[in-house]
Design a protein around this motif. Structure first.
Motif, short mmCIF file in Angstrom:
data_model
loop_
_atom_site.label_atom_id
_atom_site.label_comp_id
_atom_site.label_asym_id
_atom_site.label_seq_id
_atom_site.Cartn_x
_atom_site.Cartn_y
_atom_site.Cartn_z
N UNK A 165 14.61 -11.74 35.25
CA UNK A 165 13.64 -11.63 36.33
C UNK A 165 12.93 -12.96 36.53
N UNK A 166 12.87 -13.40 37.76
CA UNK A 166 12.20 -14.67 38.05
C UNK A 166 10.81 -14.45 38.63
N UNK A 167 10.74 -13.72 39.73
CA UNK A 167 9.47 -13.59 40.43
C UNK A 167 9.53 -12.43 41.41
N UNK A 202 13.31 -11.72 42.77
CA UNK A 202 14.40 -12.68 42.54
C UNK A 202 14.84 -12.58 41.08
N UNK A 203 16.14 -12.52 40.88
CA UNK A 203 16.73 -12.49 39.55
C UNK A 203 17.79 -13.58 39.45
N UNK A 204 17.94 -14.08 38.23
CA UNK A 204 18.99 -15.05 37.95
C UNK A 204 19.97 -14.40 36.97
N UNK A 205 21.25 -14.46 37.28
CA UNK A 205 22.26 -13.93 36.37
C UNK A 205 23.18 -15.05 35.92
N UNK A 206 23.10 -15.36 34.64
CA UNK A 206 24.02 -16.33 34.06
C UNK A 206 24.76 -15.66 32.92
N UNK A 229 20.13 -13.32 42.54
CA UNK A 229 20.00 -12.09 43.31
C UNK A 229 18.61 -11.95 43.89
N UNK A 230 18.58 -11.44 45.09
CA UNK A 230 17.35 -10.95 45.67
C UNK A 230 17.45 -9.43 45.72
#
Lengths: 116, 117
Positions: A45-47, A34-38, A90-91
């Protein structure tokens, strides 16, 4: 089409609420990321999960949690939402191990979360 | 410290010309992989090209090539014969071995490429 499916594509919710994002990896891929794009933080990268087990943790807030189920789909739970959580989530999935030629990540189309 | 640095927030190129997007990386591990992804305005992340740290030759994929200079820790993406459809954000990323065997990628902040007709 990468083969990674994410739902929902768009989500609008209010501060303080909780949402669940869902991801189905490519057929045969055991690893989910899992990624976060801001706008200000870029792709963070989250997890990562591998075959149901947490493999690596990044900058994931305590208000966020994830899991990977026996059928390998994954869910990212975001709770007590704040305005700053608005982002594209994003996954991605990948082939893992010695048989992986390059190990590139295959990304879903993302879930755009707007917190009002 | 940033592991992937992309110093060009935006780049412009004329259609049919070549363009180089810069990427430098920081790692002390001898084994790593470098990736380039394209993100059009529609938002999806598209894998373009990969270079392994032990690869002797620069990677090429169609109009994309990677100018890999190991000593300088740079992995620049070269796009030849630019097309209007190449207008997008381009991200450089690195995978390095880590404890626990995670294969996550670390991304740079990206370069926005605009191809002019």
């Amino acid at each position: 089409d990468s083969g990674v499916t994410q739902t929902p594509k768009h989500l609008i919710t209010a501060t303080g609420q909780r949402v669940t994002l869902r991801c189905s990896p490519r057929s045969g891929d055991l690893s989910v990321y899992w990624y976060q794009q801001s706008l200000d933080q870029g792709l963070q990268f989250l997890i990562q999960y591998y075959n149901g087990e947490e493999r690596a943790k990044g900058n994931i807030l305590e208000r966020f949690s994830a899991q990977q189920f026996p059928d390998l789909h994954s869910e990212l739970n975001l709770s007590s939402l704040e305005l700053g959580d608005s982002a594209l989530y994003f996954c991605a999935s990948s082939v893992v191990g010695a048989t992986a030629e390059t190990g590139e990540l295959f990304f879903g189309e993302g879930s755009r979360l707007t917190v009002l | 410290a940033q592991k992937i640095t992309q110093t060009q927030p935006g780049m412009f190129v004329q259609e049919k010309e070549a363009v180089t997007l810069d990427c430098t990386y920081d790692t002390s591990d001898p084994s790593y992989g470098l990736f380039w992804y394209k993100q059009p305005s529609s938002g999806e992340m598209i894998f373009l090209i990969y270079q392994g740290s032990y690869d002797q030759q620069n990677a090429t994929e169609g109009r994309y090539s990677l100018n890999f200079q190991k000593a300088r820790k740079s992995a620049n993406l070269v796009i030849s014969a630019s097309q209007l459809g190449d207008s997008a954000m381009y991200f450089c990323a690195m995978r390095e071995p880590s404890q626990g065997g995670s294969e996550k990628l670390v991304f740079g902040k990206g370069t926005k490429l605009t191809v002019n007709p």
